[in-house]
Write a protein that holds these residues in place. Structure first.
Motif, PDB file in Angstrom:
ATOM      1  N   GLU A  62       0.854  -1.191   0.000  1.00 25.28           N
ATOM      2  CA  GLU A  62       0.000   0.000   0.000  1.00 25.28           C
ATOM      3  C   GLU A  62       0.891   1.243   0.000  1.00 25.28           C
ATOM      4  OE1 GLU A  62      -4.048   0.624   2.193  1.00 25.28           O
ATOM      5  OE2 GLU A  62      -2.448   1.290   3.547  1.00 25.28           O
ATOM      6  N   LEU A  63       0.557   2.164  -0.886  1.00 24.75           N
ATOM      7  CA  LEU A  63       1.306   3.410  -1.019  1.00 24.75           C
ATOM      8  C   LEU A  63       0.437   4.581  -0.593  1.00 24.75           C
ATOM      9  CD1 LEU A  63       2.787   2.857  -4.612  1.00 24.75           C
ATOM     10  CD2 LEU A  63       3.734   2.078  -2.427  1.00 24.75           C
ATOM     11  N   ILE A 106      -9.567  10.774  -1.496  1.00 29.24           N
ATOM     12  CA  ILE A 106      -9.956  10.968  -0.099  1.00 29.24           C
ATOM     13  C   ILE A 106      -8.874  10.451   0.846  1.00 29.24           C
ATOM     14  CG2 ILE A 106     -11.685  10.495   1.669  1.00 29.24           C
ATOM     15  CD1 ILE A 106     -12.636  12.278  -0.635  1.00 29.24           C
ATOM     16  N   THR A 107      -8.468   9.193   0.680  1.00 22.45           N
ATOM     17  CA  THR A 107      -7.497   8.601   1.602  1.00 22.45           C
ATOM     18  C   THR A 107      -6.056   8.839   1.174  1.00 22.45           C
ATOM     19  OG1 THR A 107      -7.474   6.477   0.433  1.00 22.45           O
ATOM     20  CG2 THR A 107      -9.133   6.773   2.175  1.00 22.45           C
ATOM     21  N   GLY A 108      -5.826   9.118  -0.115  1.00 25.60           N
ATOM     22  CA  GLY A 108      -4.462   9.262  -0.619  1.00 25.60           C
ATOM     23  C   GLY A 108      -3.737   7.938  -0.727  1.00 25.60           C
ATOM     24  N   LEU A 109      -4.470   6.813  -0.766  1.00 24.74           N
ATOM     25  CA  LEU A 109      -3.864   5.494  -0.768  1.00 24.74           C
ATOM     26  C   LEU A 109      -4.059   4.778  -2.104  1.00 24.74           C
ATOM     27  CD1 LEU A 109      -5.036   4.247   2.753  1.00 24.74           C
ATOM     28  CD2 LEU A 109      -2.871   5.360   2.165  1.00 24.74           C
ATOM     29  N   ALA A 110      -3.163   3.830  -2.392  1.00 26.68           N
ATOM     30  CA  ALA A 110      -3.273   2.966  -3.562  1.00 26.68           C
ATOM     31  C   ALA A 110      -2.511   1.684  -3.268  1.00 26.68           C
ATOM     32  CB  ALA A 110      -2.713   3.652  -4.810  1.00 26.68           C
ATOM     33  N   GLU A 111      -2.979   0.573  -3.823  1.00 26.44           N
ATOM     34  CA  GLU A 111      -2.307  -0.710  -3.640  1.00 26.44           C
ATOM     35  C   GLU A 111      -1.681  -1.164  -4.945  1.00 26.44           C
ATOM     36  OE1 GLU A 111      -4.883  -3.667  -1.987  1.00 26.44           O
ATOM     37  OE2 GLU A 111      -4.369  -3.109   0.068  1.00 26.44           O
ATOM     38  N   GLY A 207      -0.597   6.600  10.787  1.00 28.33           N
ATOM     39  CA  GLY A 207      -1.461   7.516  10.048  1.00 28.33           C
ATOM     40  C   GLY A 207      -1.257   7.478   8.551  1.00 28.33           C
ATOM     41  N   SER A 208      -0.573   6.469   8.053  1.00 27.02           N
ATOM     42  CA  SER A 208      -0.298   6.213   6.624  1.00 27.02           C
ATOM     43  C   SER A 208       0.799   7.093   6.035  1.00 27.02           C
ATOM     44  CB  SER A 208      -1.565   6.341   5.760  1.00 27.02           C
ATOM     45  OG  SER A 208      -2.486   5.307   6.069  1.00 27.02           O
TER      46      SER A 208
END
Length: 262
Positions: A62-63, A106-111, A207-208
């Motif tokens: 996860e980035l 929204i989350t700023g995340l990507a897998e 907090g990522s």
């Protein structure tokens, strides 16, 4: 929802509005992702049956990053203490063509798919381009390959006790080579996590986007190897992966950088 500003005009009961007046209402949208692209979370291996040390595998990584599309490659360096030669061990995707990822607005995340990670120690690197598998990590790598895969966004080095000094030397060499290049940034972002008796089952950023923590045999350790009470984090439990969700954060008053949540 916290406070911020929305502007409007002041109007009377006849809907006649004064264009020179403004009504201010407080609202705020929290920023959820830093501009930098980072490794947010990954599980180095899958739990075996019966229970025991993690099994080497190809983890999802996860980035965290800014909204929009970016090209990335995630690869690993062999850091086996029994082999004196470090080399590029695995590249994801295996085609060697960088993956285009879209970070959630929204989350700023990507897998993204991850490389194979060997135990008990490994290095995982996030970069713009992909190096060739099997290439030795030596001075020729620094001179011929590194300039072609810049920028390196992030790197996490998880050595065992036998390879800790060797890995630190290699990381310092890479940083020195990058700093000496006129076309490159001054440093290569990277962290060397201390060995805590076994390979971690989970590595995550608080907090990522915050400091790194690792989970070893159910215990939580910070980037300096200090034990951290799981109760210092908010929910969900910090020893469990949180795909597509913001990672647990340290609560106010806990060890480390406190956060105030709204």
């Amino acid at each position: 929802l916290a406070l911020g500003v929305i502007s409007g005009q002041k109007c009377n009961e006849s809907n006649e509005c004064d264009s020179n007046s403004h009504l201010h209402v407080a609202t705020k949208v929290a920023k959820v992702a830093k501009a930098a692209i980072q490794i947010s979370e990954f599980q180095p291996g899958s739990p075996p049956t019966p229970p025991g040390p993690p099994v080497p595998g190809f983890p999802l990584v996860e980035l965290s990053g800014p909204p929009g599309d970016s090209q990335v490659c995630v690869w690993s360096i062999n850091t086996d203490g029994g082999n004196p030669q470090l080399f590029v061990d695995s590249v994801a995707p295996p085609t060697g063509i960088p993956t285009t990822v879209s970070f959630d607005p929204i989350t700023g995340l990507a897998e993204v798919p991850g490389p194979e990670l060997a135990f008990p120690s490994f290095t995982i690197v996030l970069s713009f381009g992909c190096p060739p598998v099997g290439y030795p990590v030596d001075q020729s790598f620094l001179a011929a390959i590194l300039p072609n895969i810049l920028p390196i966004h992030d790197s996490i080095w998880v050595p065992n006790a036998a390879t800790a000094t060797e890995l630190q030397d290699v990381l310092n060499d890479i940083r020195a080579a990058v700093a000496a290049a006129t076309f490159a940034p001054d440093t290569v972002p990277g962290s060397v996590l201390p060995y805590n008796g076994a390979s971690p089952s989970l590595v995550f950023r608080e907090g990522s986007t915050g400091p790194l923590f690792q989970v070893v045999n159910g215990a939580i350790f910070d980037a300096d190897g200090n034990s951290v009470d799981p109760g210092d984090f908010d929910s969900p439990s910090p020893d469990q992966p949180t795909p597509d969700l913001i990672n647990p954060s340290l609560v106010s008053g806990a060890t480390g950088d406190p956060h105030i949540h709204t």
